[in-house]
Design a protein around this motif. Sequence first.
Motif, mmCIF file in Angstrom:
data_model
loop_
_atom_site.group_PDB
_atom_site.id
_atom_site.type_symbol
_atom_site.label_atom_id
_atom_site.label_comp_id
_atom_site.label_asym_id
_atom_site.label_seq_id
_atom_site.Cartn_x
_atom_site.Cartn_y
_atom_site.Cartn_z
ATOM 1 N N ILE A 232 -37.641 -19.846 -5.611
ATOM 2 C CA ILE A 232 -37.981 -20.133 -4.224
ATOM 3 C C ILE A 232 -36.782 -19.666 -3.401
ATOM 4 C CG2 ILE A 232 -38.545 -21.898 -2.519
ATOM 5 C CD1 ILE A 232 -39.712 -23.587 -4.759
ATOM 6 N N ALA A 233 -36.990 -18.635 -2.606
ATOM 7 C CA ALA A 233 -35.881 -17.993 -1.897
ATOM 8 C C ALA A 233 -35.425 -18.820 -0.699
ATOM 9 C CB ALA A 233 -36.290 -16.593 -1.460
ATOM 10 N N GLU A 234 -34.316 -18.381 -0.112
ATOM 11 C CA GLU A 234 -33.727 -19.101 1.012
ATOM 12 C C GLU A 234 -34.708 -19.188 2.172
ATOM 13 O OE1 GLU A 234 -32.397 -14.768 1.379
ATOM 14 O OE2 GLU A 234 -32.688 -16.258 -0.216
ATOM 15 N N ALA A 235 -34.689 -20.339 2.826
ATOM 16 C CA ALA A 235 -35.476 -20.589 4.037
ATOM 17 C C ALA A 235 -36.978 -20.456 3.818
ATOM 18 C CB ALA A 235 -35.031 -19.657 5.165
ATOM 19 N N ALA A 236 -37.432 -20.551 2.580
ATOM 20 C CA ALA A 236 -38.856 -20.375 2.296
ATOM 21 C C ALA A 236 -39.729 -21.351 3.066
ATOM 22 C CB ALA A 236 -39.112 -20.512 0.793
ATOM 23 N N PHE A 237 -39.215 -22.585 3.274
ATOM 24 C CA PHE A 237 -39.988 -23.607 3.971
ATOM 25 C C PHE A 237 -39.239 -24.165 5.187
ATOM 26 C CE2 PHE A 237 -41.571 -23.649 -0.408
ATOM 27 C CZ PHE A 237 -42.953 -23.610 -0.212
ATOM 28 N N VAL A 238 -38.296 -23.434 5.711
ATOM 29 C CA VAL A 238 -37.516 -23.941 6.829
ATOM 30 C C VAL A 238 -38.416 -24.140 8.049
ATOM 31 C CG1 VAL A 238 -36.839 -21.683 7.778
ATOM 32 C CG2 VAL A 238 -35.338 -23.651 8.067
ATOM 33 N N ASN A 239 -38.167 -25.217 8.786
ATOM 34 C CA ASN A 239 -38.954 -25.555 9.975
ATOM 35 C C ASN A 239 -40.438 -25.741 9.693
ATOM 36 O OD1 ASN A 239 -36.780 -25.564 11.806
ATOM 37 N ND2 ASN A 239 -36.891 -23.352 12.054
ATOM 38 N N SER A 240 -40.756 -26.039 8.439
ATOM 39 C CA SER A 240 -42.140 -26.400 8.099
ATOM 40 C C SER A 240 -42.270 -27.916 8.157
ATOM 41 C CB SER A 240 -42.490 -25.887 6.696
ATOM 42 O OG SER A 240 -41.789 -26.645 5.708
ATOM 43 N N GLY A 241 -43.443 -28.418 7.802
ATOM 44 C CA GLY A 241 -43.652 -29.858 7.820
ATOM 45 C C GLY A 241 -43.507 -30.501 6.456
ATOM 46 N N ILE A 242 -42.861 -29.795 5.530
ATOM 47 C CA ILE A 242 -42.770 -30.255 4.141
ATOM 48 C C ILE A 242 -42.244 -31.688 4.048
ATOM 49 C CG2 ILE A 242 -41.449 -29.969 2.021
ATOM 50 C CD1 ILE A 242 -43.651 -28.086 2.045
ATOM 51 N N GLU A 243 -43.024 -32.515 3.353
ATOM 52 C CA GLU A 243 -42.626 -33.896 3.079
ATOM 53 C C GLU A 243 -42.373 -34.103 1.596
ATOM 54 O OE1 GLU A 243 -45.815 -36.178 4.686
ATOM 55 O OE2 GLU A 243 -45.126 -35.987 6.761
ATOM 56 N N SER A 244 -43.116 -33.356 0.757
ATOM 57 C CA SER A 244 -42.916 -33.444 -0.691
ATOM 58 C C SER A 244 -43.450 -32.195 -1.351
ATOM 59 C CB SER A 244 -43.619 -34.684 -1.263
ATOM 60 O OG SER A 244 -45.036 -34.572 -1.113
#
Length: 249
Positions: A232-244
């Motif tokens: 999983i590369a850098e910033a793959a989920f940045v500023n997303s709504g990921i909770e888990s």
Amino acid sequence: MKRILTLLIACAALSAWANQVDNTAGSLSSLIEDNTITQLSITGTMDARDFKFISDKLNELTAIDLSNAQIVAYSNETPLFLDVTSYEDNAIPPMAFFGKKLNQATLPTGLEKVGMGAFAGCESLENLNLPESLKVIEPYAFSSCKAVNQVTTPAALTQLGEGAFSRCDGLEAVNINPNEQLIIGKDAFLDCKTLANVNLGENVTAIGPGAFSGCKALKTPTIAQNSKLNAIAEAAFVNSGIESIALED
């Protein structure tokens, strides 16, 4: 009265695809007399020259049916799209429908590649059905297709390019379940703000940089059991709504 209504309905259905053309590659410009048509169905063969005519001249087009068309290879010393001079068979050229008013596009059943930016900026395009034969989605192919709300990639897919579905503001669900190993490209779903459901099959091996960045509705992506995901590369989920996110397997 009933017979009249039936006739009217039949005529309306026929007129919906009144512009039906049996084309020979390179001949489309000579077969279309009215450049203001809104709907077009093409059978036979076509190549980059026909896509260039559509791109340059058919500016009112809202629906195109290529399901029974075969795209053949074409080469020319003078580029038709970007700086490309050689065009493959079974491939939609780069930028072919860029910014078109399309709300409906039925792709060829034997299509293998959608070129760079081919449908980028088609903000009204809905109901995107990708043929099972599709192997490659090049960078930004469907970027800013704001009306598309669901994407299921075909099992044959081997390449999902950078920014392929970036800024598709209406996208809500994505299902990626390839038969072979696949890397989700950089910024592939960047800023898809309404994307809430993501299902990644076991052959998704890597998620590229910024792939789901800005996907604010995405809380918990689903990753298949026995997944081969190893990066999983850098910033793959940045500023997303990921909770888990479940990575135990």
